[in-house]
Design a protein around this motif. Structure first.
Motif, PDB file in Angstrom:
ATOM      1  N   LEU A  31       0.844  -1.186   0.000  1.00 30.01           N
ATOM      2  CA  LEU A  31       0.000   0.000   0.000  1.00 30.01           C
ATOM      3  C   LEU A  31       0.882   1.241   0.000  1.00 30.01           C
ATOM      4  O   LEU A  31       1.840   1.323   0.765  1.00 30.01           O
ATOM      5  N   THR A  32       0.545   2.205  -0.838  1.00 28.61           N
ATOM      6  CA  THR A  32       1.215   3.495  -0.835  1.00 28.61           C
ATOM      7  C   THR A  32       0.145   4.520  -0.492  1.00 28.61           C
ATOM      8  O   THR A  32      -0.876   4.630  -1.183  1.00 28.61           O
ATOM      9  N   ILE A  33       0.357   5.252   0.601  1.00 28.07           N
ATOM     10  CA  ILE A  33      -0.655   6.162   1.128  1.00 28.07           C
ATOM     11  C   ILE A  33      -0.045   7.549   1.264  1.00 28.07           C
ATOM     12  O   ILE A  33       1.015   7.702   1.863  1.00 28.07           O
ATOM     13  N   THR A  34      -0.737   8.547   0.721  1.00 27.20           N
ATOM     14  CA  THR A  34      -0.281   9.930   0.825  1.00 27.20           C
ATOM     15  C   THR A  34      -1.215  10.689   1.758  1.00 27.20           C
ATOM     16  O   THR A  34      -2.429  10.712   1.545  1.00 27.20           O
ATOM     17  N   VAL A  35      -0.635  11.293   2.791  1.00 30.41           N
ATOM     18  CA  VAL A  35      -1.388  12.131   3.718  1.00 30.41           C
ATOM     19  C   VAL A  35      -0.638  13.450   3.816  1.00 30.41           C
ATOM     20  O   VAL A  35       0.516  13.478   4.253  1.00 30.41           O
ATOM     21  N   HIS A  36      -1.290  14.521   3.397  1.00 28.73           N
ATOM     22  CA  HIS A  36      -0.667  15.849   3.311  1.00 28.73           C
ATOM     23  C   HIS A  36       0.563  15.726   2.414  1.00 28.73           C
ATOM     24  O   HIS A  36       0.430  15.315   1.279  1.00 28.73           O
ATOM     25  N   ASP A  37       1.744  16.021   2.899  1.00 30.40           N
ATOM     26  CA  ASP A  37       2.955  15.910   2.085  1.00 30.40           C
ATOM     27  C   ASP A  37       3.776  14.677   2.439  1.00 30.40           C
ATOM     28  O   ASP A  37       4.941  14.585   2.071  1.00 30.40           O
ATOM     29  N   THR A  38       3.185  13.738   3.137  1.00 34.71           N
ATOM     30  CA  THR A  38       3.898  12.550   3.591  1.00 34.71           C
ATOM     31  C   THR A  38       3.416  11.322   2.835  1.00 34.71           C
ATOM     32  O   THR A  38       2.213  11.095   2.708  1.00 34.71           O
ATOM     33  N   VAL A  39       4.361  10.526   2.342  1.00 32.89           N
ATOM     34  CA  VAL A  39       4.030   9.277   1.649  1.00 32.89           C
ATOM     35  C   VAL A  39       4.502   8.118   2.511  1.00 32.89           C
ATOM     36  O   VAL A  39       5.645   8.083   2.952  1.00 32.89           O
ATOM     37  N   ARG A  40       3.610   7.169   2.779  1.00 32.83           N
ATOM     38  CA  ARG A  40       3.950   5.961   3.530  1.00 32.83           C
ATOM     39  C   ARG A  40       3.805   4.777   2.601  1.00 32.83           C
ATOM     40  O   ARG A  40       2.861   4.693   1.816  1.00 32.83           O
ATOM     41  N   VAL A  41       4.747   3.835   2.696  1.00 29.00           N
ATOM     42  CA  VAL A  41       4.698   2.607   1.911  1.00 29.00           C
ATOM     43  C   VAL A  41       4.678   1.449   2.916  1.00 29.00           C
ATOM     44  O   VAL A  41       5.594   1.304   3.727  1.00 29.00           O
ATOM     45  N   LEU A  42       3.617   0.649   2.859  1.00 27.13           N
ATOM     46  CA  LEU A  42       3.408  -0.423   3.822  1.00 27.13           C
ATOM     47  C   LEU A  42       3.193  -1.741   3.101  1.00 27.13           C
ATOM     48  O   LEU A  42       2.380  -1.825   2.171  1.00 27.13           O
ATOM     49  N   LEU A  60       1.012  -6.547  11.695  1.00 27.13           N
ATOM     50  CA  LEU A  60       0.421  -7.055  10.470  1.00 27.13           C
ATOM     51  C   LEU A  60       1.006  -6.418   9.213  1.00 27.13           C
ATOM     52  O   LEU A  60       0.654  -6.811   8.103  1.00 27.13           O
ATOM     53  N   TYR A  61       1.882  -5.417   9.372  1.00 30.93           N
ATOM     54  CA  TYR A  61       2.478  -4.781   8.204  1.00 30.93           C
ATOM     55  C   TYR A  61       3.936  -4.446   8.454  1.00 30.93           C
ATOM     56  O   TYR A  61       4.388  -4.390   9.595  1.00 30.93           O
ATOM     57  N   GLU A  62       4.665  -4.234   7.369  1.00 26.90           N
ATOM     58  CA  GLU A  62       6.058  -3.803   7.428  1.00 26.90           C
ATOM     59  C   GLU A  62       6.127  -2.431   6.775  1.00 26.90           C
ATOM     60  O   GLU A  62       5.632  -2.240   5.658  1.00 26.90           O
ATOM     61  N   ASP A  63       6.713  -1.482   7.462  1.00 23.59           N
ATOM     62  CA  ASP A  63       6.834  -0.122   6.935  1.00 23.59           C
ATOM     63  C   ASP A  63       8.049  -0.052   6.018  1.00 23.59           C
ATOM     64  O   ASP A  63       9.180  -0.198   6.460  1.00 23.59           O
ATOM     65  N   LEU A  64       7.820   0.143   4.727  1.00 18.61           N
ATOM     66  CA  LEU A  64       8.895   0.221   3.733  1.00 18.61           C
ATOM     67  C   LEU A  64       9.245   1.667   3.396  1.00 18.61           C
ATOM     68  O   LEU A  64      10.054   1.913   2.505  1.00 18.61           O
ATOM     69  N   THR A  65       8.639   2.608   4.101  1.00 15.10           N
ATOM     70  CA  THR A  65       8.862   4.019   3.837  1.00 15.10           C
ATOM     71  C   THR A  65      10.323   4.371   4.046  1.00 15.10           C
ATOM     72  O   THR A  65      10.912   4.026   5.069  1.00 15.10           O
ATOM     73  N   SER A  66      10.900   5.052   3.061  1.00 13.96           N
ATOM     74  CA  SER A  66      12.288   5.507   3.196  1.00 13.96           C
ATOM     75  C   SER A  66      12.345   6.611   4.240  1.00 13.96           C
ATOM     76  O   SER A  66      11.454   7.462   4.290  1.00 13.96           O
ATOM     77  N   PRO A  67      13.396   6.630   5.056  1.00 15.01           N
ATOM     78  CA  PRO A  67      13.519   7.722   6.014  1.00 15.01           C
ATOM     79  C   PRO A  67      13.708   9.035   5.253  1.00 15.01           C
ATOM     80  O   PRO A  67      14.275   9.053   4.164  1.00 15.01           O
ATOM     81  N   PRO A  68      13.193  10.146   5.791  1.00  8.17           N
ATOM     82  CA  PRO A  68      13.325  11.425   5.096  1.00  8.17           C
ATOM     83  C   PRO A  68      14.794  11.836   4.969  1.00  8.17           C
ATOM     84  O   PRO A  68      15.602  11.538   5.852  1.00  8.17           O
ATOM     85  N   SER A  69      15.094  12.480   3.860  1.00  7.78           N
ATOM     86  CA  SER A  69      16.463  12.981   3.701  1.00  7.78           C
ATOM     87  C   SER A  69      16.656  14.143   4.654  1.00  7.78           C
ATOM     88  O   SER A  69      15.712  14.690   5.222  1.00  7.78           O
ATOM     89  N   HIS A  70      17.889  14.566   4.834  1.00 11.40           N
ATOM     90  CA  HIS A  70      18.218  15.622   5.789  1.00 11.40           C
ATOM     91  C   HIS A  70      17.412  16.886   5.521  1.00 11.40           C
ATOM     92  O   HIS A  70      16.884  17.499   6.427  1.00 11.40           O
ATOM     93  N   GLY A  71      17.267  17.279   4.252  1.00 12.39           N
ATOM     94  CA  GLY A  71      16.520  18.482   3.910  1.00 12.39           C
ATOM     95  C   GLY A  71      15.047  18.391   4.200  1.00 12.39           C
ATOM     96  O   GLY A  71      14.401  19.373   4.520  1.00 12.39           O
ATOM     97  N   GLU A  72      14.459  17.201   4.121  1.00 12.62           N
ATOM     98  CA  GLU A  72      13.041  17.025   4.385  1.00 12.62           C
ATOM     99  C   GLU A  72      12.717  17.101   5.866  1.00 12.62           C
ATOM    100  O   GLU A  72      11.616  17.449   6.235  1.00 12.62           O
ATOM    101  N   LYS A  73      13.659  16.799   6.731  1.00 12.84           N
ATOM    102  CA  LYS A  73      13.422  16.850   8.169  1.00 12.84           C
ATOM    103  C   LYS A  73      13.183  18.276   8.647  1.00 12.84           C
ATOM    104  O   LYS A  73      12.496  18.500   9.615  1.00 12.84           O
ATOM    105  N   ASP A  74      13.752  19.244   7.946  1.00 13.57           N
ATOM    106  CA  ASP A  74      13.677  20.624   8.381  1.00 13.57           C
ATOM    107  C   ASP A  74      12.397  21.324   7.938  1.00 13.57           C
ATOM    108  O   ASP A  74      12.175  22.470   8.261  1.00 13.57           O
ATOM    109  N   ARG A  75      11.519  20.662   7.182  1.00 10.98           N
ATOM    110  CA  ARG A  75      10.283  21.296   6.689  1.00 10.98           C
ATOM    111  C   ARG A  75       9.285  21.502   7.770  1.00 10.98           C
ATOM    112  O   ARG A  75       9.061  20.901   8.678  1.00 10.98           O
TER     113      ARG A  75
END
Length: 75
Positions: A31-42, A60-75
Motif C-alpha cells: 500500500l502506498t498512502i499519501t497524507v498531506h505531504d507525507t508518503v507511507r509505503v506499507l 500485520l504490516y512492514e513499513d517500507l517508507t524511506s527515512p526522510p532525507s536531511h533536507g526534508e526533516k527541516d520542513r
C-alpha cells in the motif's frame, strides 16, 4: 479517515489506484498512502482475523517508507 483517503485518490495498492474503500488486501500486497505531504509505503504481512489494538495491528504490516532525507526533516 481511511475511506476518505481512498475516495480522494490518496491510496494505491500494488501501484494501482484504489477506488473502493472496501477493496481487499492480501499478504505481500504493498500500500502506498499519501497524507498531506507525507508518503507511507506499507507491505501487508498478514490480514489478521479481527480488529485489535494498535500494538497488534502494527505486527500485520512492514513499513517500507524511506527515512526522510536531511533536507526534508527541516520542513
Amino acid at each position: 479517515m481511511a475511506a476518505a483517503l481512498v475516495e480522494e485518490g490518496h491510496v494505491r495498492l500494488n501501484q494501482a489506484k484504489v477506488t473502493k474503500p472496501a477493496h481487499p488486501v492480501r499478504p505481500d500486497d504493498v500500500l502506498t498512502i499519501t497524507v498531506h505531504d507525507t508518503v507511507r509505503v506499507l507491505k501487508v504481512k498478514d490480514t489478521g482475523t479481527r480488529r485489535g489494538p494498535f500494538s497488534q495491528a502494527c505486527q500485520l504490516y512492514e513499513d517500507l517508507t524511506s527515512p526522510p532525507s536531511h533536507g526534508e526533516k527541516d520542513r
